[in-house]
Design a protein around this motif. Structure first.
Motif, PDB file in Angstrom:
ATOM      1  N   ASP A  88     -11.990  28.448 -29.546  1.00  0.00           N
ATOM      2  CA  ASP A  88     -13.437  28.658 -29.484  1.00  0.00           C
ATOM      3  C   ASP A  88     -14.010  27.823 -28.336  1.00  0.00           C
ATOM      4  O   ASP A  88     -13.855  26.595 -28.324  1.00  0.00           O
ATOM      5  N   PRO A  89     -14.672  28.454 -27.353  1.00  0.00           N
ATOM      6  CA  PRO A  89     -15.184  27.664 -26.213  1.00  0.00           C
ATOM      7  C   PRO A  89     -16.318  26.716 -26.592  1.00  0.00           C
ATOM      8  O   PRO A  89     -16.617  25.787 -25.839  1.00  0.00           O
ATOM      9  N   ARG A  90     -16.934  26.934 -27.744  1.00  0.00           N
ATOM     10  CA  ARG A  90     -18.030  26.061 -28.181  1.00  0.00           C
ATOM     11  C   ARG A  90     -17.555  24.946 -29.101  1.00  0.00           C
ATOM     12  O   ARG A  90     -18.358  24.107 -29.519  1.00  0.00           O
ATOM     13  N   PRO A 106      -4.214  24.345 -21.005  1.00  0.00           N
ATOM     14  CA  PRO A 106      -3.600  24.122 -19.677  1.00  0.00           C
ATOM     15  C   PRO A 106      -4.536  23.510 -18.649  1.00  0.00           C
ATOM     16  O   PRO A 106      -4.065  22.912 -17.681  1.00  0.00           O
ATOM     17  N   PHE A 107      -5.845  23.641 -18.828  1.00  0.00           N
ATOM     18  CA  PHE A 107      -6.784  23.102 -17.849  1.00  0.00           C
ATOM     19  C   PHE A 107      -7.392  21.769 -18.278  1.00  0.00           C
ATOM     20  O   PHE A 107      -8.198  21.195 -17.543  1.00  0.00           O
ATOM     21  N   GLY A 108      -7.044  21.279 -19.464  1.00  0.00           N
ATOM     22  CA  GLY A 108      -7.612  20.032 -19.945  1.00  0.00           C
ATOM     23  C   GLY A 108      -8.969  20.230 -20.602  1.00  0.00           C
ATOM     24  O   GLY A 108      -9.321  21.326 -21.043  1.00  0.00           O
ATOM     25  N   TYR A 109      -9.764  19.130 -20.633  1.00  0.00           N
ATOM     26  CA  TYR A 109     -11.054  19.141 -21.323  1.00  0.00           C
ATOM     27  C   TYR A 109     -12.151  18.666 -20.381  1.00  0.00           C
ATOM     28  O   TYR A 109     -11.903  17.920 -19.429  1.00  0.00           O
ATOM     29  N   ASP A 110     -13.381  19.091 -20.677  1.00  0.00           N
ATOM     30  CA  ASP A 110     -14.520  18.662 -19.875  1.00  0.00           C
ATOM     31  C   ASP A 110     -15.166  17.426 -20.495  1.00  0.00           C
ATOM     32  O   ASP A 110     -14.599  16.784 -21.396  1.00  0.00           O
ATOM     33  N   ARG A 111     -16.356  17.097 -20.040  1.00  0.00           N
ATOM     34  CA  ARG A 111     -17.022  15.874 -20.479  1.00  0.00           C
ATOM     35  C   ARG A 111     -17.332  15.897 -21.967  1.00  0.00           C
ATOM     36  O   ARG A 111     -17.247  14.869 -22.652  1.00  0.00           O
ATOM     37  N   GLN A 112     -17.696  17.060 -22.494  1.00  0.00           N
ATOM     38  CA  GLN A 112     -18.033  17.178 -23.909  1.00  0.00           C
ATOM     39  C   GLN A 112     -16.800  17.364 -24.788  1.00  0.00           C
ATOM     40  O   GLN A 112     -16.925  17.496 -26.008  1.00  0.00           O
ATOM     41  N   GLY A 113     -15.631  17.391 -24.186  1.00  0.00           N
ATOM     42  CA  GLY A 113     -14.419  17.589 -24.963  1.00  0.00           C
ATOM     43  C   GLY A 113     -14.133  19.042 -25.264  1.00  0.00           C
ATOM     44  O   GLY A 113     -13.357  19.347 -26.181  1.00  0.00           O
ATOM     45  N   CYS A 114     -14.719  19.951 -24.490  1.00  0.00           N
ATOM     46  CA  CYS A 114     -14.489  21.378 -24.677  1.00  0.00           C
ATOM     47  C   CYS A 114     -13.279  21.814 -23.848  1.00  0.00           C
ATOM     48  O   CYS A 114     -13.019  21.268 -22.767  1.00  0.00           O
ATOM     49  N   ASP A 115     -12.568  22.801 -24.332  1.00  0.00           N
ATOM     50  CA  ASP A 115     -11.400  23.321 -23.624  1.00  0.00           C
ATOM     51  C   ASP A 115     -11.845  24.083 -22.376  1.00  0.00           C
ATOM     52  O   ASP A 115     -12.571  25.082 -22.475  1.00  0.00           O
ATOM     53  N   ILE A 116     -11.437  23.619 -21.215  1.00  0.00           N
ATOM     54  CA  ILE A 116     -11.881  24.222 -19.956  1.00  0.00           C
ATOM     55  C   ILE A 116     -11.328  25.636 -19.813  1.00  0.00           C
ATOM     56  O   ILE A 116     -12.039  26.553 -19.383  1.00  0.00           O
ATOM     57  N   TYR A 117     -10.075  25.834 -20.163  1.00  0.00           N
ATOM     58  CA  TYR A 117      -9.475  27.164 -20.027  1.00  0.00           C
ATOM     59  C   TYR A 117     -10.226  28.195 -20.862  1.00  0.00           C
ATOM     60  O   TYR A 117     -10.525  29.303 -20.391  1.00  0.00           O
TER      61      TYR A 117
END
Length: 327
Positions: A88-90, A106-117
């Motif tokens: 879930d992207p959210r 595979p792309f890691g996580y962003d600042r909020q801890g969301c899956d970038i992929y």
């Protein structure tokens, strides 16, 4: 008194004299049917047309197949994102903020801890939907206005052309920024604003194409048969003027995707609850120096999508432009 020369020498000059003694050969009557069969046109072959010639042009170009494969991939991702990502992207966890790539991520996580992929996959839907809706809208409105202006001419052409000039003088991005300040932020609103200010270019292209077609012989024949002007415009003129419209529409689709991403980047496009490439690029700019991969992936997806439509537009333009084929 000079001697009288034969008529042949008077007509062709003395230079024809050396060939006077040559023997002349004629085909036998038995070989005539064979020659007729060789010289006869191939009636079994399908008739050539603009679209068949265009297909023959594009199918041998690697750029066409590369851009078509990329566009097909983007469309599949936008239509069926669940086939490419089950996350879930959210669904975000601050404990994974700027986390490194791992299994299933595979792309890691962003600042909020969301899956970038996952966000890159699901972000394709908003951008592609806005681009497709806007392109369909501007083609319908622009082709109608440009077709009527070019076919009827005179006062109708002058009036519609001046209206188009007014809208054409307004920068698309600036008009969208100002208008979105007072409207609800959703996919339909963004597409509607871009349609309102994006149709003049299609209208100009259509008007020029109709002007080059309306004096053709088949139009004159249709008028002689008693067809009404709207029927002639719809049945005969527009189908023969649609080639440049397709070219500009293909290129414009990529432009509208960029405009949507720009509006979302500025925070006045799609709402934050909608996953979009522009919104993710806006959030990733704060970590550009420390974690550039957060910005790279959504920006790369956006650039690859726009590039695929631009390449397809170039290929289609070269195929449908007779002057380009001659060059």
């Amino acid at each position: 008194m000079p001697e009288n020369r034969p008529n042949d020498e008077l007509l062709h000059g003395a230079s024809s004299a050396p060939f006077a003694d040559q023997e002349h050969y004629f085909a036998d009557e038995d070989t005539s049917p064979v020659l007729d069969a060789v010289d006869a046109p191939d009636e079994s072959a399908p008739p050539t047309s603009l679209w068949r010639d265009a297909w023959n042009q594009v199918k041998v170009r690697p750029l066409f197949w590369v851009s078509a494969a990329l566009i097909l991939l983007v469309v599949l991702v936008a239509a069926f994102p669940q086939l490419f990502s089950s996350v879930d992207p959210r669904q975000c966890d601050l404990g994974n903020s700027y986390g490194a790539p791992s299994a299933g991520h595979p792309f890691g996580y962003d600042r909020q801890g969301c899956d970038i992929y996952s966000r890159v996959i699901y972000g394709a839907r908003a951008s592609v939907v806005v681009g497709v809706l806007t392109t369909i809208g501007v083609v319908i409105i622009g082709s109608m206005i440009g077709g009527v202006a070019g076919f009827y001419g005179k006062l109708t052409d002058s009036l519609l052309s001046r209206v188009g000039d007014i809208f054409f003088a307004i920068p698309l991005l600036l008009a969208a920024i100002v208008t979105m300040q007072v409207l609800d932020r959703n996919v339909w609103t963004v597409a509607g604003v871009l349609i309102v200010f994006g149709w003049p270019q299609i209208a100009r292209i259509t008007r020029g194409a109709v002007l080059s077609v309306r004096n053709s012989e088949f139009v004159t024949a249709s008028q002689a048969l008693g067809l009404s002007k709207p029927a002639i415009l719809a049945r005969h003129v527009m189908p023969n003027a649609i080639a440049p419209i397709i070219v500009i529409a293909t290129v414009s689709l990529g432009t509208f995707i960029v405009v949507e991403a720009t509006l979302s980047y500025l925070g006045i496009g799609l709402p934050p609850t909608t996953v979009s490439w522009g919104g993710d690029i806006s959030q990733a700019q704060a970590a550009l120096r420390t974690n550039p991969q957060v910005l790279f992936y959504p920006a790369g997806a956006l650039g690859l999508t726009v590039l695929s439509f631009m390449m397809m537009g170039d290929v289609v333009r070269d195929a449908l432009d007779p002057k380009a084929r001659k060059r």
